[in-house]
Design an enzyme around this catalytic site. Structure first.
Site, PDB file in Angstrom:
ATOM      1  N   SER A 123       1.980   1.434 -15.663  1.00  0.00           N
ATOM      2  CA  SER A 123       2.419   0.906 -14.362  1.00  0.00           C
ATOM      3  C   SER A 123       3.226  -0.389 -14.489  1.00  0.00           C
ATOM      4  O   SER A 123       2.873  -1.426 -13.928  1.00  0.00           O
ATOM      5  CB  SER A 123       1.207   0.715 -13.451  1.00  0.00           C
ATOM      6  OG  SER A 123       0.591   1.962 -13.243  1.00  0.00           O
ATOM      7  N   ARG A 128      10.948  -4.549 -18.001  1.00  0.00           N
ATOM      8  CA  ARG A 128      10.381  -5.910 -18.084  1.00  0.00           C
ATOM      9  C   ARG A 128       8.879  -5.813 -17.876  1.00  0.00           C
ATOM     10  O   ARG A 128       8.375  -4.864 -17.307  1.00  0.00           O
ATOM     11  CB  ARG A 128      11.000  -6.832 -17.025  1.00  0.00           C
ATOM     12  CG  ARG A 128      10.676  -6.434 -15.611  1.00  0.00           C
ATOM     13  CD  ARG A 128      11.221  -7.384 -14.544  1.00  0.00           C
ATOM     14  NE  ARG A 128      10.880  -6.884 -13.222  1.00  0.00           N
ATOM     15  CZ  ARG A 128      11.536  -5.940 -12.569  1.00  0.00           C
ATOM     16  NH1 ARG A 128      12.593  -5.394 -13.124  1.00  0.00           N
ATOM     17  NH2 ARG A 128      11.141  -5.530 -11.377  1.00  0.00           N
ATOM     18  N   ASP A 187       1.549   5.184 -11.579  1.00  0.00           N
ATOM     19  CA  ASP A 187       0.337   5.525 -10.824  1.00  0.00           C
ATOM     20  C   ASP A 187       0.641   6.334  -9.563  1.00  0.00           C
ATOM     21  O   ASP A 187      -0.159   7.181  -9.156  1.00  0.00           O
ATOM     22  CB  ASP A 187      -0.474   4.269 -10.488  1.00  0.00           C
ATOM     23  CG  ASP A 187       0.350   3.188  -9.795  1.00  0.00           C
ATOM     24  OD1 ASP A 187       1.578   3.369  -9.652  1.00  0.00           O
ATOM     25  OD2 ASP A 187      -0.224   2.165  -9.399  1.00  0.00           O
TER      26      ASP A 187
END
Length: 501
Positions: A181, A196, A234
């Site tokens: 996630s 990132r 998710d």
């Protein structure tokens, strides 16, 4: 003598009367001052309520704007604030999958490993178990190898404890779904490079790397025979988990600390997709809808200040007004202004009220749901968290009213977002020959635990759709989709599907 005594008595009476008049005047002044302050406090509440207004017309404008941005995000990369990421998931679980599959769910500072045994049609999930672990803080800023070696070791221990009945048939590798996630640029169903880090991680040498390749190398170093079959986030896990038990699930929405949505799109409706059309004709899109913004969103001075002072100014505007990370903080900012400008909690501004994010959404929810006649929960929360003692019932009632304003705006805007997605899919009205039912799988702590919020969201969606169309739309709580969903996607994208069928 008597005459002198009389004069003194008269003088004393005069002084006494003057003092009484003075005290009365002081009390009147204080009352006027305090009623002036109360009026100022109420003016702040009223203005806030007006600025947070979400009449039906405004919500429909927000929904239309969401649909427009979805089209733009599907047309080209960077075409919209909505990323509309192609997930490469073109086969959602059907319920026919069989075998033992694994999942690794790395959503933040904790991670879980899961084992799921699927029994095929009519049987469903036969067995599931999981183990949890925390990432040591030092590993959150070391090297990619150190992080993935730690995760692979935990997975190795989990596999080592595997009972005989979960062993794979000869010549068949274990398969794993990886819920990751963090922002990833996906390049296939089981590859994607890290854009990132978020949530406190800062491992520089992992940025730009394929996270599946990094995990696979670590598994090999630890001697674990396992293939990563699916890389998902998710929200897509929730969609897969929902679809496994209900074929009508077509949208997933997460409302927790953050927020996101994913849905099933026709592959032909994705101009930026240049690969071969999937056999199913469908593709799951990860919207990253937290970054949606529109001039129609009802933003207040408190939202602007929160955004400017945040770690990502100008980003995630939708998330900052509807998700669990921020609702309590918006409430704190309004209470602080009332304390500073209207002495709402007395002459001193409570020091704790100045601390950003001290008032969390679960505490706000507890105050909002307080049904005691003296609003005892509200009084205790103000005392325990903000060290504000002896609040009056009148004050507590205003705090509950503010909770309601913040939560209602968030829930109604979330409903408008869902309507925008349904419009894009052509499922906002009943159509001849169209699907008779659309199920929206919802998950996340905010949706699950903040009852007033979820109730308001569902009522608003019904109001926006109208009775007839609303009869074909169902909102379902899909618990723990992110873990099980990843295992199910490993199953629906298994290398061994052909030989099974």
């Amino acid at each position: 003598m008597k005459e002198g005594t009389g004069k003194v008595a008269v003088a004393a009476a005069v002084i006494g009367a003057a003092a009484a008049v003075g005290v009365a005047a002081y009390i009147v002044r204080q009352r006027m001052k305090s009623s002036g302050k109360w009026a100022r406090a109420m003016a702040i509440v009223k203005e806030f309520e007006e600025k947070c207004g979400t009449p039906e017309l405004k919500l429909k404008q927000v929904a239309d704007a969401m649909t427009v941005e979805m089209h733009a995000g599907l047309a080209s990369e960077g075409g919209s604030k909505l990323k509309m990421l192609i997930s490469y998931v073109d086969n959602l679980p059907t319920g026919d999958e069989e075998g033992v599959f694994y999942a690794l769910d790395l959503g933040g500072t904790n991670f879980r490993v899961l084992r799921v045994q699927l029994g095929g049609k009519e049987v469903g999930i036969v067995h599931q178990e999981f183990a949890e672990a925390s990432i040591p803080p030092a590993l959150m800023s070391q090297t990619s190898d150190a992080l993935f070696d730690f995760i692979a070791e935990k997975l190795a221990n989990f596999v080592a404890e595997e009972e005989q009945r979960f062993q794979q048939p000869p010549g068949r590798q274990r398969e794993l779904g990886f819920t990751f996630s963090f922002p990833v640029m996906q390049t296939s169903i089981n590859s994607g490079s890290l854009i990132r880090w978020t949530k406190g991680f800062s491992i520089d040498d992992a940025v730009g790397q394929d996270v599946v390749a990094e995990l696979t190398k670590a598994l090999q170093r630890k001697g674990v025979e396992m293939r990563v079959g699916a890389l998902v986030n998710d929200t897509i896990g929730t969609l897969a988990g929902g679809r496994y038990t209900n074929k009508d699930v077509a949208v997933a929405v997460i409302l927790g600390t953050g927020t996101n949505a994913a849905y099933v799109e026709r592959a032909q409706a994705i101009p930026k997709w240049h690969g071969p059309l999937p056999r199913s004709g469908e593709m799951v899109i990860n919207m990253e809808w937290g970054n949606f913004r529109s001039s129609h969103l009802p933003l207040t001075e408190y939202d602007h200040a929160l955004d400017v002072e945040s770690l990502n100014p100008g980003e995630q505007i939708f998330e900052k007004i509807i998700s669990g990370m921020y609702l309590g903080e918006i409430l704190r900012r309004v209470l602080l202004k009332m304390a500073e400008e209207a002495a709402f909690f007395g002459d001193e501004v409570p020091a704790k009220l100045k601390i950003p994010f001290i008032l969390r959404t679960p505490e706000m929810s507890a105050m909002h749901h307080d049904t005691s006649s003296d609003l005892r929960v509200v009084g205790n929360k103000l005392k325990d968290i903000l060290e504000i003692c002896n609040t009056s019932l009148k004050t507590r009632r205003v705090v509950v009213e503010l909770c309601n304003i913040v939560a209602t705006r968030g829930a109604r805007l979330a409903a408008a977002g869902v309507l925008g997605v349904l419009k894009k899919m052509g499922r906002d009205t009943l159509r001849e020959g169209g699907p008779q039912k659309t199920v929206i799988a919802m998950d996340g702590g905010l949706y699950e635990h903040y009852t007033e919020y979820s109730k308001c969201l569902e009522n608003t969606l019904r109001e926006l759709l109208g009775e007839e169309a609303a009869s074909s739309i169902v909102v379902e709580h899909s618990n723990d989709g992110s873990g099980i969903g990843a295992a199910l996607l490993a199953a629906s994208h298994s290398l061994y599907l052909e030989e099974n069928s």
